[in-house]
Design a protein around this motif. Structure first.
Motif, PDB file in Angstrom:
ATOM      1  N   UNK A 122       0.204  16.758   8.219  1.00 27.99           N
ATOM      2  CA  UNK A 122      -1.038  17.500   8.057  1.00 27.99           C
ATOM      3  C   UNK A 122      -1.566  17.459   6.634  1.00 27.99           C
ATOM      4  N   UNK A 123      -0.667  17.287   5.686  1.00 24.24           N
ATOM      5  CA  UNK A 123      -1.087  17.273   4.289  1.00 24.24           C
ATOM      6  C   UNK A 123      -1.456  15.864   3.840  1.00 24.24           C
ATOM      7  N   UNK A 124      -1.146  14.882   4.712  1.00 21.52           N
ATOM      8  CA  UNK A 124      -1.408  13.493   4.345  1.00 21.52           C
ATOM      9  C   UNK A 124      -2.728  12.997   4.918  1.00 21.52           C
ATOM     10  N   UNK A 125      -3.540  13.930   5.419  1.00 22.76           N
ATOM     11  CA  UNK A 125      -4.835  13.519   5.991  1.00 22.76           C
ATOM     12  C   UNK A 125      -5.776  13.039   4.889  1.00 22.76           C
ATOM     13  N   UNK A 126      -6.545  12.019   5.207  1.00 18.25           N
ATOM     14  CA  UNK A 126      -7.516  11.520   4.235  1.00 18.25           C
ATOM     15  C   UNK A 126      -8.734  12.442   4.212  1.00 18.25           C
ATOM     16  N   UNK A 127      -9.421  12.609   3.098  1.00 15.40           N
ATOM     17  CA  UNK A 127      -8.996  12.121   1.787  1.00 15.40           C
ATOM     18  C   UNK A 127      -8.006  13.072   1.137  1.00 15.40           C
ATOM     19  N   UNK A 128      -6.962  12.504   0.570  1.00 18.42           N
ATOM     20  CA  UNK A 128      -5.986  13.322  -0.129  1.00 18.42           C
ATOM     21  C   UNK A 128      -6.485  13.593  -1.553  1.00 18.42           C
ATOM     22  N   UNK A 129      -6.015  14.684  -2.138  1.00 16.45           N
ATOM     23  CA  UNK A 129      -6.483  15.006  -3.494  1.00 16.45           C
ATOM     24  C   UNK A 129      -6.170  13.863  -4.466  1.00 16.45           C
ATOM     25  N   UNK A 130      -7.017  13.687  -5.432  1.00 17.87           N
ATOM     26  CA  UNK A 130      -6.897  12.688  -6.499  1.00 17.87           C
ATOM     27  C   UNK A 130      -6.928  11.259  -5.959  1.00 17.87           C
ATOM     28  N   UNK A 131      -5.895  10.874  -5.191  1.00 18.65           N
ATOM     29  CA  UNK A 131      -5.842   9.482  -4.765  1.00 18.65           C
ATOM     30  C   UNK A 131      -6.937   9.172  -3.742  1.00 18.65           C
ATOM     31  N   UNK A 132      -7.446  10.214  -3.072  1.00 15.41           N
ATOM     32  CA  UNK A 132      -8.514   9.977  -2.116  1.00 15.41           C
ATOM     33  C   UNK A 132      -9.855   9.709  -2.784  1.00 15.41           C
ATOM     34  N   UNK A 162      -5.686   3.347  -1.741  1.00  9.41           N
ATOM     35  CA  UNK A 162      -4.755   2.608  -0.883  1.00  9.41           C
ATOM     36  C   UNK A 162      -3.441   3.382  -0.686  1.00  9.41           C
ATOM     37  N   UNK A 163      -3.091   4.242  -1.657  1.00  7.92           N
ATOM     38  CA  UNK A 163      -1.827   4.986  -1.557  1.00  7.92           C
ATOM     39  C   UNK A 163      -1.810   5.887  -0.320  1.00  7.92           C
ATOM     40  N   UNK A 164      -2.998   6.222   0.164  1.00  9.38           N
ATOM     41  CA  UNK A 164      -3.058   7.093   1.346  1.00  9.38           C
ATOM     42  C   UNK A 164      -2.517   6.392   2.591  1.00  9.38           C
ATOM     43  N   UNK A 165      -2.431   5.066   2.534  1.00 11.24           N
ATOM     44  CA  UNK A 165      -1.918   4.342   3.696  1.00 11.24           C
ATOM     45  C   UNK A 165      -0.406   4.176   3.676  1.00 11.24           C
ATOM     46  N   UNK A 166       0.240   4.711   2.659  1.00 11.95           N
ATOM     47  CA  UNK A 166       1.688   4.512   2.530  1.00 11.95           C
ATOM     48  C   UNK A 166       2.560   5.387   3.437  1.00 11.95           C
ATOM     49  N   UNK A 167       2.157   6.631   3.739  1.00 14.94           N
ATOM     50  CA  UNK A 167       3.113   7.509   4.432  1.00 14.94           C
ATOM     51  C   UNK A 167       3.855   6.887   5.634  1.00 14.94           C
ATOM     52  N   UNK A 168       3.209   6.078   6.473  1.00  8.58           N
ATOM     53  CA  UNK A 168       3.999   5.556   7.604  1.00  8.58           C
ATOM     54  C   UNK A 168       5.092   4.569   7.211  1.00  8.58           C
ATOM     55  N   UNK A 169       5.038   3.999   6.015  1.00  8.86           N
ATOM     56  CA  UNK A 169       6.042   2.979   5.680  1.00  8.86           C
ATOM     57  C   UNK A 169       7.065   3.485   4.668  1.00  8.86           C
ATOM     58  N   UNK A 170       7.123   4.792   4.519  1.00  7.21           N
ATOM     59  CA  UNK A 170       8.026   5.360   3.528  1.00  7.21           C
ATOM     60  C   UNK A 170       9.472   5.378   4.028  1.00  7.21           C
ATOM     61  N   UNK A 171      10.410   5.011   3.162  1.00 12.68           N
ATOM     62  CA  UNK A 171      11.828   5.064   3.524  1.00 12.68           C
ATOM     63  C   UNK A 171      12.629   5.609   2.351  1.00 12.68           C
ATOM     64  N   UNK A 172      13.863   6.008   2.651  1.00 14.98           N
ATOM     65  CA  UNK A 172      14.748   6.492   1.594  1.00 14.98           C
ATOM     66  C   UNK A 172      16.074   5.746   1.668  1.00 14.98           C
ATOM     67  N   UNK A 173      16.975   6.073   0.752  1.00 10.99           N
ATOM     68  CA  UNK A 173      18.277   5.402   0.739  1.00 10.99           C
ATOM     69  C   UNK A 173      18.931   5.503   2.118  1.00 10.99           C
ATOM     70  N   UNK A 174      19.622   4.426   2.491  1.00  8.97           N
ATOM     71  CA  UNK A 174      20.328   4.446   3.759  1.00  8.97           C
ATOM     72  C   UNK A 174      19.507   3.922   4.918  1.00  8.97           C
ATOM     73  N   UNK A 175      18.220   3.693   4.710  1.00  8.34           N
ATOM     74  CA  UNK A 175      17.296   3.294   5.767  1.00  8.34           C
ATOM     75  C   UNK A 175      17.847   2.145   6.601  1.00  8.34           C
ATOM     76  N   UNK A 176      17.662   2.109   7.875  1.00  6.58           N
ATOM     77  CA  UNK A 176      17.004   3.137   8.692  1.00  6.58           C
ATOM     78  C   UNK A 176      17.941   4.289   9.053  1.00  6.58           C
ATOM     79  N   UNK A 177      19.117   4.306   8.457  1.00  9.85           N
ATOM     80  CA  UNK A 177      20.054   5.392   8.728  1.00  9.85           C
ATOM     81  C   UNK A 177      19.812   6.561   7.791  1.00  9.85           C
TER      82      UNK A 177
END
Lengths: 285, 329, 445
Positions: free
Chosen positions: C364-374, C381-396
């Motif tokens: 809900x907070x990642x809706x466009x336009x996001x503050x500053x980057x929107x 373009x950074x607004x399109x990143x949330x679906x491809x975000x990963x952390x250590x251990x990925x995909x685990x």
């Protein structure tokens, strides 16, 4: 007349040789300091250009980094904390290490030698492990997140050093002086206070200066025990608040180090002769 | 005046007691015994504050860390069980442990060599009389008085792969090539240089201290002794070997011992400069212990690595100090 | 000058301050105070003190906003005195260990880059209610958020924001040489190969630092590689994809980088870009901001692109996570939970103060336009990143053995070894050996 002149010439030539010999040492020691000094006054863009001569200002010098230090961080408080901590640590070291050193050196305690060695061996315990149990101690004393915590902890590394230094030093005080005093009606305490202590001032001063400088070299304990911005000493506050993620505030970092380091260097140099006397007495005889 | 004080510099307790016992009747001997116990009581009283401080704040935590080293403690689990020497075994299984051990030894030895060379020559020079001595002495002690956590950062900046002022100078002088060429040294990135670069910082910081300790040693040799040796026709090196060296030996050794202990347990230089990289080329034991024990949270294994050298160092140090103290008398 | 007065060691202020600090923070050790605290109704947070420990944010303005606006206003509304302390994110684990050993310290503690939730969860307060409520209110958490804070089915931390490390490149150099924007890793390599001879190499840290851990994982995962399976049981490093990624890194190094990268730390690529040398870097937007502040000419031509795609079009950006936790020993858990909820609710304001640095975990907070980057055309373009975000251990999941793998820099070392000329197979064997050894040790314990 002529010989006096040649003597003077000879002397001057000798001095020139000495200066020539000292130049590399001074250069090695001082160059990083000069580098820090000039960085502290450079504008940031001046740091990140490769074509510039790095030793001088290519853009106008700035006081901005010092403004950041004094108006956007608690640098003023850090200096006061550092100095008060160092003073307390020196005091604690003094009141514990002086009697201990004396007892071990002069009172022929049966286990003196082994006790002395064990005290020294505490240095083998690595601080990276020690800080965990110590943090429990600090919390139990209710001192967590106050600079008082460091006043409690730093003597763990200044007392052993001070004790050893003073132990050796007291050994050089002639026994007869002390015994004469005892015969004259002073007890052990009186002899210690009125005779041994006064002649040991250089050694005691050495221990104090050392406690003072050592307490400015810690980082880990300060990091682990004191988090509030206004309670940190300089060596902890500066790297923890002037490195932000992957951004280094080079100018402010360097300025901050020099502002505390240089006065201590002056102080140190001032006491150096006594210091040399101190360690000489400590282990030379 | 008692016989004891007339003895003049006879601090040997037995000798003095003997003199006293010969000279005084039995009643006084009893008094002397009570004096002994008073002396001991006074001695232990004086010793107590320092001993308690060290015992409580180093001794007890030390026992605790020994316990960590033989348990499976990690930072998050309050219940740790005894697992014997398992932590030490698993340390030995790690390649990086052996690298760190080797690097720690190299660090110690190379740094000690440079510190003694630089320290000795500087001490010899500062022993002379010349105008401006105090100023120069003041300048060379600065590295020792700056807080280490900050001065290492200055070095980090001087070693920067791009903006290194060292490289800038070397390049202008023509000793190395331009930025971007192969001969432009990457101080903290080249496995052959990274550890040396860290050692250099340690040497820079501590050689003034070595010099001061040595200076103290030289000053402690009485001039008359040297003059006497000179009159006897000893050469400079003979004088050094037979007169100066034995007299400054204890000072040297104490300085050396302190330095060894501090260098071995110091993690700040390597941690702040390279974290032990590249690919563990500059990893030393304290950094490894910190990364495994604190940052990754395996207290037990971290403690085992940190304490690994203690069983080796402790007896060596003990014998060393005992011997040294004997020499003092 | 209040700081200076505070720092004076006069006995009276010392005792008073000590008392306040002890009483306020609910530090253990005094049974009297514990008893007093126990008498308070749990919901009663008025008059308490809340202590927060977090990093020094890359953007100083964010700390100013957090310390003197967000916490102050919330504190005034709720009658809670909030105190915020800052230390660098890399040193947070040491401080956390110290507080754990002491059984006292802050109420709320933050982790950045090293996320120790799973290691400490037995000593942390259960925040499942806060986590679930925030998810419900703000459109659900992004899928990878859960693994950061979950242990035994409960949640012990609140992820507030993560930091992207996007592709930041010099459009002027690309255009002048007829290069396409680095939309795939292959294009990025071609660009570096073309521009290095012209004095504009690229660089990714082949060293032991946090960015090396993140960037090489982005490459690995975009190449289709994986670290752990979702159960967290099996190590998936030994794969064709990893080998491809290693080979790619070797080629990228040989063709497009200089040996400098072996010495780099997290800040070096910032400077590389800001000095006008780098043709591109893969780094947090602090690189972009540093350039903005120090080299306006270069900044004019600096653009941010989508995460480059791997050979099969996959894009994964491994991000620096940030998680807030509450100690179980905290005597003020109620206030802590309420503050965390408020912190999540005011995320957008925080994103503004961070100059677009903080990215939300909540859909809900990642809706466009996001503050500053929107609103910044270059950053949109950074607004399109949330679906491809990963952390250590990925995909685990980001479990404790992975934490050790990260702290010992095993993965970046694999890439470094290959770049230095070791064969891919040897390195694969070494790397798997390290992973297995570390995992085995954690199972044994």
């Amino acid at each position: 007349m002529a010989t006096a002149q040649t003597l003077r010439q000879k002397e001057r030539r000798r001095h020139l040789w000495i200066y020539a010999g000292l130049t590399p040492f001074v250069f090695i020691a001082v160059f990083p300091i000069y580098w820090m000094l000039i960085t502290a006054f450079k504008q940031d863009p001046d740091l990140y250009r490769m074509d510039n001569i790095p030793f001088w200002f290519n853009l106008a010098p700035t006081l901005r980094h010092f403004k950041i230090l004094f108006f956007q961080t608690n640098y003023g408080a850090w200096i006061v904390n550092t100095m008060t901590i160092a003073a307390w640590v020196a005091l604690i070291t003094l009141v514990t290490a002086v009697p201990a050193g004396y007892a071990l050196a002069r009172l022929r305690l049966p286990a003196a030698e082994n006790i002395g060695i064990s005290v020294f061996m505490t240095y083998l315990v690595p601080p990276i492990i020690l800080f965990l149990p110590l943090s429990r101690v600090v919390a139990m004393l209710g001192l967590q997140d106050e600079w008082w915590a460091l006043v409690v902890v730093y003597p763990t590394f200044t007392i052993p050093f001070g004790t050893w230094l003073l132990m050796g030093f007291f050994k050089t005080v002639p026994m007869e002086m002390e015994e004469a005093a005892r015969v004259d009606g002073c007890g052990y305490l009186g002899a210690f206070l009125r005779v041994v202590l006064p002649v040991s001032v250089p050694g005691v001063l050495t221990a104090v200066i050392f406690a003072f400088t050592l307490s400015m070299q810690d980082f880990l304990y300060g990091l682990a025990f004191v988090a509030p911005g206004d309670q940190k000493p300089v060596p902890v506050g500066v790297p923890t608040e002037l490195i932000r993620g992957d951004v280094y505030y080079w100018g402010s970092l360097m300025g901050a180090a020099l502002l505390v380091g240089l006065p201590v260097a002056v102080l140190y140099n001032f006491f150096l002769d006594r210091f040399i006397q101190g360690i000489t007495g400590g282990v030379g005889k | 005046m008692t016989p004891a004080s007339l003895q003049g510099g006879g601090p040997e307790p037995t000798a003095r007691a003997a003199v006293v016992s010969v000279a005084v009747p039995l009643r006084s001997r009893l008094m002397f015994q009570s004096q002994t116990s008073r002396r001991l009581a006074f001695g232990y009283l004086l010793l107590a504050p320092a001993a308690l401080y060290v015992l409580l704040l180093v001794g007890a935590p030390f026992v605790f860390s020994l316990y960590l080293a033989v348990s499976d403690a990690n930072v998050g689990d309050p219940v740790a069980t005894f697992i014997g020497l398992e932590n030490f075994r698993s340390a030995l299984e790690m390649d990086v442990f052996w690298i760190a051990l080797q690097n720690s030894v190299i660090f110690l030895v190379v740094a000690a060599i440079f510190k003694s060379i630089l320290g000795t020559s500087l001490a010899f020079l500062l022993l002379q009389d010349f105008p401006g001595k105090k100023l120069i002495r003041g300048l060379v002690v600065i590295p020792f008085t700056l807080p280490i956590a900050i001065s290492v950062l200055a070095w980090k900046w001087m070693y920067d792969s791009q903006f290194s002022v060292i490289n800038w100078v070397l390049s202008r002088v023509g000793l190395i090539g331009q930025y971007g060429t192969d001969s432009w040294p990457i101080w903290l990135g080249d496995p052959k240089l990274a550890l040396l670069a860290c050692i250099a910082v340690n040497v820079w910081r501590t050689f003034p201290f070595s010099a001061i300790v040595l200076l103290a040693g030289f000053t402690s040799v009485p001039l008359e002794v040297l003059d006497a040796a000179k009159v006897d026709g000893c050469s400079f090196f003979q004088r050094f070997r037979h007169v100066v060296a034995p007299m400054i030996f204890p000072i040297l050794m104490i300085g050396f011992l302190f330095d060894t202990v501090f260098t071995l347990s110091d993690l700040s230089v390597v941690y702040l400069l390279t974290q032990g990289g590249p690919a563990n080329a500059s990893k030393i034991l304290p950094v490894l212990a910190y990364q495994i024990g604190i940052q990754a949270g395996n207290l037990g294994r971290g403690a085992a690595i940190a304490l690994f050298l203690v069983p080796l160092l402790a007896p060596a140090m003990f014998l060393f100090l005992r011997n040294l103290k004997r020499r003092e008398y | 000058m209040t700081d200076l007065q505070q720092a004076k060691p006069s006995p009276s202020t010392f005792n008073r301050r000590k008392f306040l600090a002890t009483a306020g923070a609910g530090v253990a050790g005094s049974s009297l105070l514990t008893m007093l605290d126990a008498k308070q109704a749990p919901a009663q947070i008025k008059g308490t003190t809340l202590r927060i420990l977090q990093w020094s944010h890359f953007i100083p303005a964010y700390d100013t906003w957090f310390d003197s606006k967000l916490t102050k206003e919330w504190g005034d509304q709720n009658g809670v005195k909030v105190r915020v302390d800052h230390i660098p994110h890399l040193e947070l684990p040491a401080r956390m260990a110290a507080e754990y050993a002491a059984g006292a310290g802050h109420d709320i503690i933050m982790n950045g880059s090293s996320i120790l939730t799973r290691l400490y969860y037995k000593s942390l307060a259960d925040l499942t209610d806060v986590y679930d409520a925030a998810g419900k209110k703000h459109g659900g958490w992004i899928p990878t958020a859960k693994a950061l804070v979950e242990a035994e089915g409960r949640y012990y931390g609140i992820p507030l924001f993560y930091i992207l490390l996007p592709m930041t490149y010099r459009k002027d150099l690309f255009d002048a040489n007829g290069l396409k924007a680095p939309d795939t890793w292959e294009l990025a390599r071609v660009a570096a190969r073309t521009l290095k001879p012209k004095g504009h190499p690229t660089g990714i840290q082949f060293s032991q630092c946090a960015d090396a851990n993140l960037n090489w994982r982005s490459v690995l995962f975009s190449f289709g590689g994986a670290e752990l399976d979702p159960s967290g049981e099996n190590i998936l490093i030994d794969s064709k994809e990893t080998r491809e990624a290693l080979k790619f890194a070797k080629a990228l190094y040989d063709e497009g980088m200089t040996a400098e990268v072996f010495s780099w730390d997290d800040a070096s690529d910032n400077r590389y870009l800001a000095s006008g040398i780098a043709c591109w870097v893969h780094d947090a937007i602090s690189a972009y901001r540093t350039t903005e502040d120090t080299n306006p000419d270069v900044f004019k031509n600096t653009f941010i692109g989508m995460e480059p795609a791997g050979p099969n079009g996959k894009r994964v950006n491994t991000c620096a996570a940030n998680v807030w936790m509450v100690w179980k020993f905290s005597k003020n858990q109620q206030a802590a939970k309420e503050f965390l909820t408020h912190m999540v609710d005011t995320f957008s304001e925080g994103m503004t103060s961070s100059r677009g640095y903080n990215m939300p975990y909540l859909n809900g907070l990642a809706k466009k336009p996001m503050p500053v980057i929107g609103t910044d055309p270059k950053l949109q373009i950074l607004q399109d990143f949330p679906p491809i975000v990963a952390f250590y251990g990925y995909p685990g999941p980001f479990i404790t053995p992975i934490q050790e793998v990260v702290n010992l820099f095993v993965l970046p070392d694999m890439f470094t070894r290959v770049a230095r000329g070791q064969s891919v197979e040897d390195v694969m064997k070494w790397g798997m050996g390290e992973y297995r050894r570390i995992f085995a040790k954690h199972k044994r314990a």
